[in-house]
Motif scaffolding. Structure first.
Motif, PDB file in Angstrom:
ATOM      1  N   VAL A 195       0.834  -1.200   0.000  1.00  0.00           N
ATOM      2  CA  VAL A 195       0.000   0.000   0.000  1.00  0.00           C
ATOM      3  C   VAL A 195       0.870   1.251   0.000  1.00  0.00           C
ATOM      4  CG1 VAL A 195      -1.556   1.383   1.431  1.00  0.00           C
ATOM      5  CG2 VAL A 195      -2.063  -1.021   1.013  1.00  0.00           C
ATOM      6  N   PHE A 196       1.906   1.258   0.828  1.00  0.00           N
ATOM      7  CA  PHE A 196       2.762   2.437   0.882  1.00  0.00           C
ATOM      8  C   PHE A 196       3.670   2.538  -0.349  1.00  0.00           C
ATOM      9  CE2 PHE A 196       1.456   2.431   5.302  1.00  0.00           C
ATOM     10  CZ  PHE A 196       1.297   3.789   5.533  1.00  0.00           C
ATOM     11  N   VAL A 197       3.981   1.415  -0.962  1.00  0.00           N
ATOM     12  CA  VAL A 197       4.671   1.465  -2.258  1.00  0.00           C
ATOM     13  C   VAL A 197       3.780   2.149  -3.288  1.00  0.00           C
ATOM     14  CG1 VAL A 197       5.558   0.083  -4.185  1.00  0.00           C
ATOM     15  CG2 VAL A 197       6.131  -0.548  -1.834  1.00  0.00           C
ATOM     16  N   ALA A 198       2.490   1.794  -3.287  1.00  0.00           N
ATOM     17  CA  ALA A 198       1.532   2.411  -4.219  1.00  0.00           C
ATOM     18  C   ALA A 198       1.422   3.910  -3.979  1.00  0.00           C
ATOM     19  CB  ALA A 198       0.167   1.752  -4.070  1.00  0.00           C
ATOM     20  N   ILE A 199       1.449   4.338  -2.713  1.00  0.00           N
ATOM     21  CA  ILE A 199       1.370   5.769  -2.404  1.00  0.00           C
ATOM     22  C   ILE A 199       2.619   6.497  -2.907  1.00  0.00           C
ATOM     23  CG2 ILE A 199       1.273   7.456  -0.532  1.00  0.00           C
ATOM     24  CD1 ILE A 199      -0.309   5.376   1.078  1.00  0.00           C
ATOM     25  N   ALA A 200       3.799   5.879  -2.719  1.00  0.00           N
ATOM     26  CA  ALA A 200       5.041   6.489  -3.205  1.00  0.00           C
ATOM     27  C   ALA A 200       5.036   6.606  -4.725  1.00  0.00           C
ATOM     28  CB  ALA A 200       6.239   5.659  -2.733  1.00  0.00           C
ATOM     29  N   VAL A 201       4.549   5.555  -5.407  1.00  0.00           N
ATOM     30  CA  VAL A 201       4.470   5.591  -6.874  1.00  0.00           C
ATOM     31  C   VAL A 201       3.463   6.659  -7.321  1.00  0.00           C
ATOM     32  CG1 VAL A 201       3.804   4.267  -8.924  1.00  0.00           C
ATOM     33  CG2 VAL A 201       5.184   3.196  -7.135  1.00  0.00           C
ATOM     34  N   PHE A 202       2.367   6.791  -6.583  1.00  0.00           N
ATOM     35  CA  PHE A 202       1.351   7.807  -6.885  1.00  0.00           C
ATOM     36  C   PHE A 202       1.960   9.212  -6.870  1.00  0.00           C
ATOM     37  CE2 PHE A 202      -1.502  10.881  -4.720  1.00  0.00           C
ATOM     38  CZ  PHE A 202      -2.442  11.065  -5.728  1.00  0.00           C
ATOM     39  N   LEU A 203       2.788   9.486  -5.864  1.00  0.00           N
ATOM     40  CA  LEU A 203       3.436  10.792  -5.787  1.00  0.00           C
ATOM     41  C   LEU A 203       4.367  11.020  -6.967  1.00  0.00           C
ATOM     42  CD1 LEU A 203       4.292  10.855  -1.970  1.00  0.00           C
ATOM     43  CD2 LEU A 203       2.463  12.093  -3.128  1.00  0.00           C
ATOM     44  N   LYS A 204       5.081   9.963  -7.379  1.00  0.00           N
ATOM     45  CA  LYS A 204       6.000  10.100  -8.507  1.00  0.00           C
ATOM     46  C   LYS A 204       5.238  10.325  -9.804  1.00  0.00           C
ATOM     47  CE  LYS A 204       9.914  10.356 -10.457  1.00  0.00           C
ATOM     48  NZ  LYS A 204      10.768  11.534 -10.162  1.00  0.00           N
ATOM     49  N   VAL A 205       4.153   9.605 -10.020  1.00  0.00           N
ATOM     50  CA  VAL A 205       3.357   9.751 -11.243  1.00  0.00           C
ATOM     51  C   VAL A 205       2.767  11.160 -11.317  1.00  0.00           C
ATOM     52  CG1 VAL A 205       1.261   8.974 -12.429  1.00  0.00           C
ATOM     53  CG2 VAL A 205       2.848   7.296 -11.461  1.00  0.00           C
ATOM     54  N   ARG A 206       2.275  11.672 -10.200  1.00  0.00           N
ATOM     55  CA  ARG A 206       1.722  13.033 -10.187  1.00  0.00           C
ATOM     56  C   ARG A 206       2.793  14.067 -10.531  1.00  0.00           C
ATOM     57  NH1 ARG A 206      -3.219  14.200  -7.868  1.00  0.00           N
ATOM     58  NH2 ARG A 206      -2.520  16.110  -6.850  1.00  0.00           N
ATOM     59  N   GLU A 207       3.989  13.839 -10.039  1.00  0.00           N
ATOM     60  CA  GLU A 207       5.075  14.759 -10.368  1.00  0.00           C
ATOM     61  C   GLU A 207       5.365  14.767 -11.870  1.00  0.00           C
ATOM     62  OE1 GLU A 207       9.828  15.476  -9.360  1.00  0.00           O
ATOM     63  OE2 GLU A 207       8.739  13.796  -8.482  1.00  0.00           O
ATOM     64  N   ARG A 208       5.396  13.588 -12.474  1.00  0.00           N
ATOM     65  CA  ARG A 208       5.666  13.492 -13.916  1.00  0.00           C
ATOM     66  C   ARG A 208       4.545  14.143 -14.719  1.00  0.00           C
ATOM     67  NH1 ARG A 208       9.692  10.068 -15.472  1.00  0.00           N
ATOM     68  NH2 ARG A 208       8.702   9.762 -17.499  1.00  0.00           N
ATOM     69  N   ILE A 209       3.288  13.934 -14.311  1.00  0.00           N
ATOM     70  CA  ILE A 209       2.159  14.567 -15.005  1.00  0.00           C
ATOM     71  C   ILE A 209       2.263  16.086 -14.906  1.00  0.00           C
ATOM     72  CG2 ILE A 209      -0.344  14.895 -14.947  1.00  0.00           C
ATOM     73  CD1 ILE A 209      -0.595  11.984 -14.040  1.00  0.00           C
ATOM     74  N   PHE A 210       2.617  16.558 -13.724  1.00  0.00           N
ATOM     75  CA  PHE A 210       2.730  18.003 -13.496  1.00  0.00           C
ATOM     76  C   PHE A 210       3.821  18.607 -14.381  1.00  0.00           C
ATOM     77  CE2 PHE A 210       3.823  21.872 -11.244  1.00  0.00           C
ATOM     78  CZ  PHE A 210       2.597  22.322 -10.768  1.00  0.00           C
ATOM     79  N   PHE A 257      -5.961   2.227   1.415  1.00  0.00           N
ATOM     80  CA  PHE A 257      -6.171   1.475   2.653  1.00  0.00           C
ATOM     81  C   PHE A 257      -7.356   0.520   2.514  1.00  0.00           C
ATOM     82  CE2 PHE A 257      -4.029   4.470   5.968  1.00  0.00           C
ATOM     83  CZ  PHE A 257      -2.812   4.226   5.359  1.00  0.00           C
ATOM     84  N   VAL A 258      -8.433   1.013   1.939  1.00  0.00           N
ATOM     85  CA  VAL A 258      -9.624   0.171   1.771  1.00  0.00           C
ATOM     86  C   VAL A 258      -9.344  -0.968   0.801  1.00  0.00           C
ATOM     87  CG1 VAL A 258     -12.017   0.120   0.991  1.00  0.00           C
ATOM     88  CG2 VAL A 258     -11.201   2.048   2.361  1.00  0.00           C
ATOM     89  N   VAL A 259      -8.725  -0.642  -0.334  1.00  0.00           N
ATOM     90  CA  VAL A 259      -8.407  -1.672  -1.340  1.00  0.00           C
ATOM     91  C   VAL A 259      -7.418  -2.677  -0.771  1.00  0.00           C
ATOM     92  CG1 VAL A 259      -7.342  -2.081  -3.590  1.00  0.00           C
ATOM     93  CG2 VAL A 259      -8.921  -0.165  -3.287  1.00  0.00           C
ATOM     94  N   GLY A 260      -6.404  -2.186  -0.045  1.00  0.00           N
ATOM     95  CA  GLY A 260      -5.418  -3.090   0.558  1.00  0.00           C
ATOM     96  C   GLY A 260      -6.051  -4.049   1.549  1.00  0.00           C
ATOM     97  N   ALA A 261      -6.979  -3.551   2.368  1.00  0.00           N
ATOM     98  CA  ALA A 261      -7.683  -4.410   3.332  1.00  0.00           C
ATOM     99  C   ALA A 261      -8.494  -5.481   2.613  1.00  0.00           C
ATOM    100  CB  ALA A 261      -8.590  -3.567   4.216  1.00  0.00           C
TER     101      ALA A 261
END
Length: 395
Positions: free
Chosen positions: A233-248, A279-283
């Motif tokens: 889950v936290f790997v997904a959050i870290a990747v999410f931040l990186k993808v948003r940066e690239r889009i920006f 969190f919900v999806v991970g659970a």
């Protein structure tokens, strides 16, 4: 485009169109400091739960009495790393140059705990027990491990914090030396290292759970504590931040613009919403994996005898519990806190941030001193009852 409102058309603005000028007003009331305080309280409670669990292995009567309380304490304790990781994200997003401080803190604690366990178990513990038994340190080790009756103990949450900080650093950090230009890709590839460490520890735990290997006690402080799905889950959050940066950046913005965007309330809200969804999806995924794994093993041994089926069922339960599968469902209870959390909330007085872990560690030290005092008193009172049967077994 969107519907008309007051004669004007509106549309959802892209992230690269957001700035402090057109930011939203909502900002969650909880800051990283609140999460840190809650996280350290949970760590303190986790040590109480650990000590009670160890005491229960020696006293079945005590284990029966503290069973319900143990479940509650374990549930509260399980949220410690999640809270501290969220606070970690807030610190990194607000001041991306503070990685070294986090590495020094988390890495330093891991090294200290490793040395303390090595000192007190390998040197003092085995030395004292070998003198009492009048035998070698190897026999003393067997005596202690047979008394504990565990495969391993993963108790150091700072391993998880260090791994996730490394992952975020390699994915989002901006090195100023050597790994510049195209060589930044090499730096990004280092993100696989904390993932490989986590996978390796999961594999070692699985083998130890079915007693194919024995993990030395001195390596217990280096084992991650979070369930595998929570780490993903936290790997997904870290990747999410990186993808948003690239889009920006792909929309004509500079890295300085992105750093300014990170301080907006709208990005903070997006972070909280995405984290809650994860969190919900991970659970849910964790629950489905446990069902699939359990049913899969049952189908594989369906043609075997009842005793074999029961043996595999017990082994499956042990592996699932030891690895932490089925425990990520607790992430759902963190969703309200996440939605009330805003990483843009900061505090000017940094002394409080330094005092929080110091006071918590002092409290934990006094807790263990008191626990050792109680254990010494019980050992003196019941020495003959505890040692005589073990000497008969070993001899």
């Amino acid at each position: 485009m969107g519907e008309k409102k007051n004669g004007r058309k509106w549309r959802i603005q892209a992230i690269h169109e957001r700035s402090a000028v057109n930011d939203i007003r909502y900002r969650g009331p909880l800051s990283y400091r609140h999460l840190r305080i809650l996280g350290w309280i949970c760590i303190f409670i986790s040590q109480i739960a650990l000590l009670l669990s160890l005491a229960g292995t020696y006293s079945p009567e005590l284990e029966a009495k503290i069973g319900p309380a143990q479940d509650v304490l374990s549930f509260i304790a399980s949220q410690s790393v999640t809270l501290l990781l969220l606070a970690n994200f807030a610190i990194i997003l607000n001041a991306r140059g503070r990685y070294r401080i986090l590495f020094a803190l988390y890495g330093g604690v891991c090294v200290i705990l490793f040395l303390l366990v090595a000192l007190f178990f390998e040197y003092y513990g085995l030395g004292i027990v070998s003198l009492i038994l009048g035998d070698s340190r190897d026999v003393a080790r067997v005596f202690l491990m047979s008394g504990l009756q565990i495969n391993f103990i993963a108790f150091n949450p700072f391993v998880d914090l260090l791994l996730c900080t490394l992952l975020i650093h390699f994915l989002n950090g901006q090195p100023k030396r050597f790994f510049t230009g195209k060589r930044i890709l090499i730096f990004r590839c280092f993100a696989i290292l904390p993932i490989l460490y986590e996978v390796g520890c999961i594999y070692a735990k699985a083998l130890a759970s079915v007693q194919l290997i024995e993990i030395p006690v001195i390596f217990y402080p280096l084992l991650p504590t979070k369930p595998p799905i929570t780490f993903l889950v936290f790997v997904a959050i870290a990747v999410f931040l990186k993808v948003r940066e690239r889009i920006f950046l792909r929309n004509g913005k500079t890295h300085e613009d992105y750093l300014a965007f990170l301080k907006t309330n709208v990005n903070s809200l997006h972070f909280s919403l995405f984290t809650s969804i994860c969190f919900v999806v991970g659970a849910l995924v964790d629950h489905l994996l446990v069902i699939a794994f359990t049913n899969g093993i049952s189908l594989l041994v369906a043609d075997q005898t009842t005793s074999v089926q029961e043996m595999f069922a017990r082994a499956t339960d042990i592996v699932i519990n030891d690895l932490g599968f089925g425990q990520s469902g607790r992430l759902v209870f963190m969703v309200p806190i996440v939605l009330l959390f805003s990483y843009t909330r900061t505090h000017k007085n940094q002394i409080v941030d330094l005092l929080i872990p110091v006071l918590a560690i002092i409290a934990i030290v006094f807790l263990y001193i008191h626990a050792l005092y109680i254990a010494a008193c019980m050992l003196i009172q019941n020495f003959d009852k505890m040692v005589s049967p073990m000497i008969m077994i070993l001899g």
